[in-house]
Design an enzyme around this catalytic site. Structure first.
Site, mmCIF file in Angstrom:
data_model
loop_
_atom_site.group_PDB
_atom_site.id
_atom_site.type_symbol
_atom_site.label_atom_id
_atom_site.label_comp_id
_atom_site.label_asym_id
_atom_site.label_seq_id
_atom_site.Cartn_x
_atom_site.Cartn_y
_atom_site.Cartn_z
ATOM 1 N N ILE A 158 0.791 -1.312 -0.008
ATOM 2 C CA ILE A 158 0.122 0.003 -0.092
ATOM 3 C C ILE A 158 0.726 1.307 -0.207
ATOM 4 C CG2 ILE A 158 -0.298 0.265 2.352
ATOM 5 C CD1 ILE A 158 -3.146 0.745 0.146
ATOM 6 N N GLN A 179 4.100 2.448 -5.368
ATOM 7 C CA GLN A 179 3.250 3.166 -6.322
ATOM 8 C C GLN A 179 1.976 2.931 -6.718
ATOM 9 O OE1 GLN A 179 4.500 4.374 -10.958
ATOM 10 N NE2 GLN A 179 3.929 2.432 -10.631
ATOM 11 N N ASP A 180 1.756 1.631 -6.879
ATOM 12 C CA ASP A 180 0.440 1.042 -7.225
ATOM 13 C C ASP A 180 -0.399 1.140 -6.091
ATOM 14 O OD1 ASP A 180 2.016 0.729 -9.589
ATOM 15 O OD2 ASP A 180 1.563 -1.527 -9.544
ATOM 16 N N ALA A 234 6.536 -5.998 -2.595
ATOM 17 C CA ALA A 234 7.799 -6.946 -3.371
ATOM 18 C C ALA A 234 8.978 -5.976 -2.960
ATOM 19 C CB ALA A 234 7.333 -7.053 -4.639
ATOM 20 N N SER A 287 5.158 -10.034 -13.444
ATOM 21 C CA SER A 287 5.925 -8.822 -14.062
ATOM 22 C C SER A 287 6.380 -9.419 -15.611
ATOM 23 C CB SER A 287 6.928 -8.537 -13.059
ATOM 24 O OG SER A 287 8.094 -7.725 -13.993
ATOM 25 N N GLU A 298 9.288 -8.842 -16.549
ATOM 26 C CA GLU A 298 10.442 -8.779 -16.007
ATOM 27 C C GLU A 298 10.805 -10.431 -16.286
ATOM 28 O OE1 GLU A 298 13.806 -7.270 -15.473
ATOM 29 O OE2 GLU A 298 12.580 -5.916 -16.705
ATOM 30 N N TYR A 321 15.208 -10.665 -9.175
ATOM 31 C CA TYR A 321 13.898 -10.326 -9.279
ATOM 32 C C TYR A 321 13.162 -10.993 -10.278
ATOM 33 C CZ TYR A 321 9.887 -7.245 -10.055
ATOM 34 O OH TYR A 321 8.598 -6.858 -10.225
ATOM 35 N N ARG A 352 5.843 7.430 -8.873
ATOM 36 C CA ARG A 352 6.994 6.405 -9.146
ATOM 37 C C ARG A 352 8.047 6.757 -8.519
ATOM 38 N NH1 ARG A 352 8.038 1.200 -10.569
ATOM 39 N NH2 ARG A 352 8.514 0.955 -12.774
HETATM 40 P P1 NDP Z 1 6.776 -0.405 -5.269
HETATM 41 O O1 NDP Z 1 8.261 -0.679 -5.190
HETATM 42 O O2 NDP Z 1 6.675 1.127 -5.549
HETATM 43 O O3 NDP Z 1 6.218 -1.013 -3.864
HETATM 44 C C1 NDP Z 1 6.699 -2.000 -3.367
HETATM 45 C C2 NDP Z 1 5.501 -2.233 -1.867
HETATM 46 O O4 NDP Z 1 6.314 -3.323 -1.341
HETATM 47 C C3 NDP Z 1 6.015 -1.277 -1.073
HETATM 48 O O5 NDP Z 1 4.835 -0.779 -0.304
HETATM 49 C C4 NDP Z 1 6.739 -1.776 0.035
HETATM 50 O O6 NDP Z 1 6.732 -1.419 1.235
HETATM 51 C C5 NDP Z 1 6.253 -3.141 -0.163
HETATM 52 N N1 NDP Z 1 7.177 -4.166 0.676
HETATM 53 C C6 NDP Z 1 8.597 -4.457 0.345
HETATM 54 N N2 NDP Z 1 9.137 -5.226 1.067
HETATM 55 C C7 NDP Z 1 7.970 -5.737 1.886
HETATM 56 C C8 NDP Z 1 7.743 -6.657 2.910
HETATM 57 N N3 NDP Z 1 8.726 -7.507 3.282
HETATM 58 N N4 NDP Z 1 6.402 -7.080 3.322
HETATM 59 C C9 NDP Z 1 5.544 -6.478 3.142
HETATM 60 N N5 NDP Z 1 5.581 -5.326 2.152
HETATM 61 C C10 NDP Z 1 6.748 -4.887 1.509
HETATM 62 O O7 NDP Z 1 6.146 -1.287 -6.334
HETATM 63 P P2 NDP Z 1 5.104 -0.877 -7.475
HETATM 64 O O8 NDP Z 1 4.010 -0.267 -6.598
HETATM 65 O O9 NDP Z 1 5.556 -0.273 -8.629
HETATM 66 O O10 NDP Z 1 4.731 -2.202 -7.932
HETATM 67 C C11 NDP Z 1 3.704 -3.084 -7.225
HETATM 68 C C12 NDP Z 1 3.952 -4.445 -7.529
HETATM 69 O O11 NDP Z 1 3.707 -4.799 -8.919
HETATM 70 C C13 NDP Z 1 5.137 -5.074 -7.054
HETATM 71 O O12 NDP Z 1 5.118 -6.472 -6.742
HETATM 72 C C14 NDP Z 1 6.192 -5.112 -8.086
HETATM 73 O O13 NDP Z 1 7.215 -6.072 -8.306
HETATM 74 C C15 NDP Z 1 5.077 -5.422 -9.524
HETATM 75 N N6 NDP Z 1 5.250 -5.018 -10.675
HETATM 76 C C16 NDP Z 1 5.460 -3.659 -10.918
HETATM 77 C C17 NDP Z 1 5.665 -3.016 -12.060
HETATM 78 C C18 NDP Z 1 5.669 -1.584 -12.350
HETATM 79 O O14 NDP Z 1 6.130 -1.269 -13.496
HETATM 80 N N7 NDP Z 1 5.326 -0.705 -11.463
HETATM 81 C C19 NDP Z 1 5.506 -3.834 -13.449
HETATM 82 C C20 NDP Z 1 5.239 -5.211 -13.027
HETATM 83 C C21 NDP Z 1 4.985 -5.704 -11.745
HETATM 84 P P3 NDP Z 1 7.830 -0.050 1.746
HETATM 85 O O15 NDP Z 1 7.289 1.385 1.201
HETATM 86 O O16 NDP Z 1 7.767 -0.386 3.372
HETATM 87 O O17 NDP Z 1 9.280 -0.592 1.338
HETATM 88 P P1 GDR Z 2 12.741 -2.046 -14.975
HETATM 89 O O1 GDR Z 2 12.630 -0.611 -14.565
HETATM 90 O O2 GDR Z 2 14.014 -2.784 -14.497
HETATM 91 O O3 GDR Z 2 12.116 -2.338 -16.159
HETATM 92 O O4 GDR Z 2 11.627 -2.642 -13.775
HETATM 93 P P2 GDR Z 2 13.832 0.567 -14.456
HETATM 94 O O5 GDR Z 2 12.968 2.032 -14.595
HETATM 95 O O6 GDR Z 2 14.691 0.475 -13.093
HETATM 96 O O7 GDR Z 2 14.522 0.262 -15.828
HETATM 97 C C1 GDR Z 2 14.186 0.328 -17.039
HETATM 98 C C2 GDR Z 2 15.126 0.163 -17.831
HETATM 99 O O8 GDR Z 2 16.092 1.456 -17.927
HETATM 100 C C3 GDR Z 2 17.492 1.111 -17.979
HETATM 101 N N1 GDR Z 2 18.209 2.269 -17.326
HETATM 102 C C4 GDR Z 2 18.228 2.619 -16.149
HETATM 103 N N2 GDR Z 2 17.297 2.016 -15.295
HETATM 104 C C5 GDR Z 2 17.584 3.029 -13.843
HETATM 105 N N3 GDR Z 2 16.632 2.478 -12.897
HETATM 106 N N4 GDR Z 2 18.401 3.887 -13.623
HETATM 107 C C6 GDR Z 2 19.220 4.337 -14.702
HETATM 108 O O9 GDR Z 2 20.139 5.153 -14.463
HETATM 109 C C7 GDR Z 2 19.092 3.654 -15.777
HETATM 110 N N5 GDR Z 2 19.856 3.843 -16.936
HETATM 111 C C8 GDR Z 2 19.382 2.767 -18.045
HETATM 112 C C9 GDR Z 2 17.768 -0.071 -17.299
HETATM 113 O O10 GDR Z 2 18.777 -0.907 -17.455
HETATM 114 C C10 GDR Z 2 16.239 -0.937 -17.709
HETATM 115 O O11 GDR Z 2 16.651 -1.516 -18.849
HETATM 116 C C11 GDR Z 2 10.495 -1.926 -13.383
HETATM 117 C C12 GDR Z 2 10.209 -2.488 -11.973
HETATM 118 O O12 GDR Z 2 8.980 -1.747 -11.768
HETATM 119 C C13 GDR Z 2 9.746 -3.812 -11.829
HETATM 120 O O13 GDR Z 2 9.366 -4.198 -10.318
HETATM 121 C C14 GDR Z 2 8.833 -4.292 -12.583
HETATM 122 O O14 GDR Z 2 8.503 -5.304 -12.743
HETATM 123 C C15 GDR Z 2 9.321 -4.258 -13.967
HETATM 124 O O15 GDR Z 2 9.379 -2.613 -14.174
HETATM 125 C C16 GDR Z 2 8.090 -4.449 -15.309
#
Ligand code: NDP
Ligand code: GDR
Length: 328
Positions: free
Chosen positions: A9, A12-13, A80, A127, A129, A151, A186
Site C-alpha cells: 500500500i 506506487q501502485d 515486493a 511482471s 521481467e 527479481y 513512481r
Molecule cells: P513499489 O516498489 O513502489 O512498492 C513495493 C511495495 O512493497 C511497497 O509498499 C513496499 O513497502 C512493499 N514491501 C517491500 N517489502 C515488503 C515486505 N517484506 N513485506 C510487505 N511489504 C513489502 O512497487 P510498485 O508499486 O511499482 O509495484 C507493485 C507490485 O507490482 C510489485 O510487486 C512489483 O514488483 C510489481 N510490478 C510492478 C510493475 C511496475 O512497472 N511498477 C510492473 C510489474 C510488476 P515499503 O514502502 O515499506 O518499502
Molecule cells: P525495470 O525498470 O528494470 O524495467 O523494472 P527501471 O526503470 O529500473 O529500468 C528500465 C530500463 O532502464 C534502464 N536504465 C536505467 N534504469 C535505472 N533504474 N536507472 C538508470 O540510471 C538507468 N539507465 C538505464 C535499465 O537498464 C532498464 O533497461 C520495473 C520495476 O517496476 C519492476 O518491479 C517491474 O516488474 C518492471 O518494471 C516491469
C-alpha cells in the site's frame, strides 16, 4: 460493501489501487511493514479512509492477523522488493519477499479461509521481467519465461505458485503480468522518474547532469492509474486466470530522455546526459513489448494514457514539485 486487503500500500501502485477501490465503494485495508515506516503517515494523509495493519510478507502470522482483522473478499498482493538493479545486490532478501512472500501470503489466505477457499479472490503482481531474454515478440501469456535477474526469477516463482494454488485448491487466484507502468508517484530509483526529476531540476538550474546506464533498452511503458483497473477486472471474472497488461508500444530509454527534455524546451539534451557503467546491469532485459489482446477481449481493458502524455505528466509534476520546494 466488498472489502479489499492490499499489500504494498506504501508503493506506487497501492495508493492508485486503493483510490480506485474506494471510488467503487470498497472498504479498503492496507498492510504496512516495519516499526516506524515513514510512509505510514504519508499513506494516512493521502488515504484517510484506508485502514492500515502492520504486517510483513516474510512473517506469516502477521499476514494471518491482517486477514483476520480485515476479513477481505479480495486480496491484492502488490508487496515486493521491486527494484531490479537492487535484486542482484540483495538476492536473498529479494527471494524472501518477492518469491517466498507470495507463498506465505497464499498459505495465509488458505489457513484463514479453511474449507471456504473460494471466499477470497487473490491477485498476484507478476511482471514482464519474467520474460527477460525474450523468446518471442510481442510477449503474451504463453511466451516462454526466461528471467534475467534475481527479481525476475523471484517473480516467476510467485507466478507459478499462484497458478499452482489455483490448480491445486481451486482458489480464485489471478496473475497479472504487468509491463512497466509509471506515474508521478513512481520511486525515484526507476528510470522514468529519475529522468523526469532530473529534467525538472536541470531546467530550474538545480542540477547539471543526468547520469544513466543503458540508453538502448526498450520498455513498454503505461500509466499506473490505468493498470490498477486491470487488477480489479481480473478479480471480477468467474475464474482466476493470467493476463498480460501492456500498451503494445515500445520505446527506448533514449526516446524517453528525448521526450522529457523537449517538454521543457531543452532539445539539445546531449550535453546534459552522461552514461556510467555503474548503472549498467549484470544481465539486461533488452526489449519488452506486450500483447494484451487477451485482457482486451476478456476484461474489456485498454490503456488510456499514451507514452508522450505519460512522460509529460511526470515532467510537469516534477517541475511543479521542484518549484514548490524552491518556494516559487
Ligand atoms: P513499489 O516498489 O513502489 O512498492 C513495493 C511495495 O512493497 C511497497 O509498499 C513496499 O513497502 C512493499 N514491501 C517491500 N517489502 C515488503 C515486505 N517484506 N513485506 C510487505 N511489504 C513489502 O512497487 P510498485 O508499486 O511499482 O509495484 C507493485 C507490485 O507490482 C510489485 O510487486 C512489483 O514488483 C510489481 N510490478 C510492478 C510493475 C511496475 O512497472 N511498477 C510492473 C510489474 C510488476 P515499503 O514502502 O515499506 O518499502
Ligand atoms: P525495470 O525498470 O528494470 O524495467 O523494472 P527501471 O526503470 O529500473 O529500468 C528500465 C530500463 O532502464 C534502464 N536504465 C536505467 N534504469 C535505472 N533504474 N536507472 C538508470 O540510471 C538507468 N539507465 C538505464 C535499465 O537498464 C532498464 O533497461 C520495473 C520495476 O517496476 C519492476 O518491479 C517491474 O516488474 C518492471 O518494471 C516491469
Amino acid at each position: 460493501m466488498p472489502t479489499a486487503l492490499i499489500t504494498g500500500i506504501t508503493g506506487q501502485d497501492g495508493p492508485y489501487l486503493a483510490e480506485f477501490l474506494l471510488s467503487k465503494g470498497y472498504d479498503v485495508h492496507g498492510v504496512v511493514r516495519g516499526q516506524n515506516n515513514p510512509k505510514r503517515d504519508l499513506v494516512r494523509e493521502l488515504l484517510p479512509d484506508v485502514r492500515l495493519h502492520t504486517g510483513d510478507l516474510t512473517d506469516m502470522s502477521s499476514l494471518i492477523r491482517a486477514l483476520r482483522d480485515s476479513d477481505p473478499d479480495e486480496v491484492y498482493n502488490l508487496g515486493a522488493v521491486s527494484f531490479v538493479a537492487y535484486s542482484w545486490e540483495n538476492a536473498h532478501i529479494t527471494t524472501d519477499v518477492t518469491a517466498k512472500g507470495v507463498l506465505t501470503m497464499l498459505e495465509a489466505v488458505r489457513l484463514h479461509t479453511g474449507d471456504d477457499l473460494g471466499h477470497i479472490r487473490f491477485y498476484q503482481a507478476s511482471s514482464s521481467e519474467m520474460f527477460g531474454k525474450v523468446q518471442e515478440t510481442p510477449q503474451h501469456e504463453r511466451t516462454l519465461l526466461w528471467p534475467r535477474s534475481p527479481y525476475g526469477v523471484s517473480k516467476v516463482f510467485g507466478h507459478y505458485m499462484t497458478i499452482n494454488y489455483r490448480e491445486s485448491y481451486g482458489m480464485h487466484a489471478s496473475s497479472g503480468i504487468l509491463f512497466n507502468h509509471e506515474s508521478p508517484r513512481r520511486g525515484p530509483e526507476f528510470v522514468t522518474r529519475k529522468v523526469s526529476r532530473a529534467v525538472a531540476r536541470i531546467k530550474l538550474g538545480l542540477q547539471d547532469e543526468l547520469v544513466l546506464g543503458n540508453l538502448d533498452a526498450h520498455r513498454d511503458w503505461g500509466f499506473a492509474g490505468d493498470y490498477v483497473e486491470a487488477m480489479w477486472l481480473m478479480l471480477q471474472q468467474d475464474q482466476g486466470d493470467d493476463y498480460v497488461i501492456a500498451t503494445g508500444e515500445t520505446h527506448s530509454i533514449r526516446e524517453l530522455v528525448d521526450v522529457a527534455f523537449r517538454r521543457v524546451g531543452l532539445d539539445d539534451w546531449d550535453r546534459f546526459v552522461r552514461q556510467d557503467p555503474a548503472f549498467m546491469r549484470p544481465a539486461e532485459v533488452d526489449h519488452l513489448v506486450g500483447d494484451a489482446s487477451k485482457a482486451r477481449e476478456i476484461l474489456g481493458w485498454k490503456p488510456r494514457v499514451g507514452f508522450a502524455e505519460l512522460v509529460h505528466m511526470m515532467v510537469d509534476s516534477d517541475l511543479a514539485e521542484q518549484q514548490r520546494l524552491l518556494g516559487r
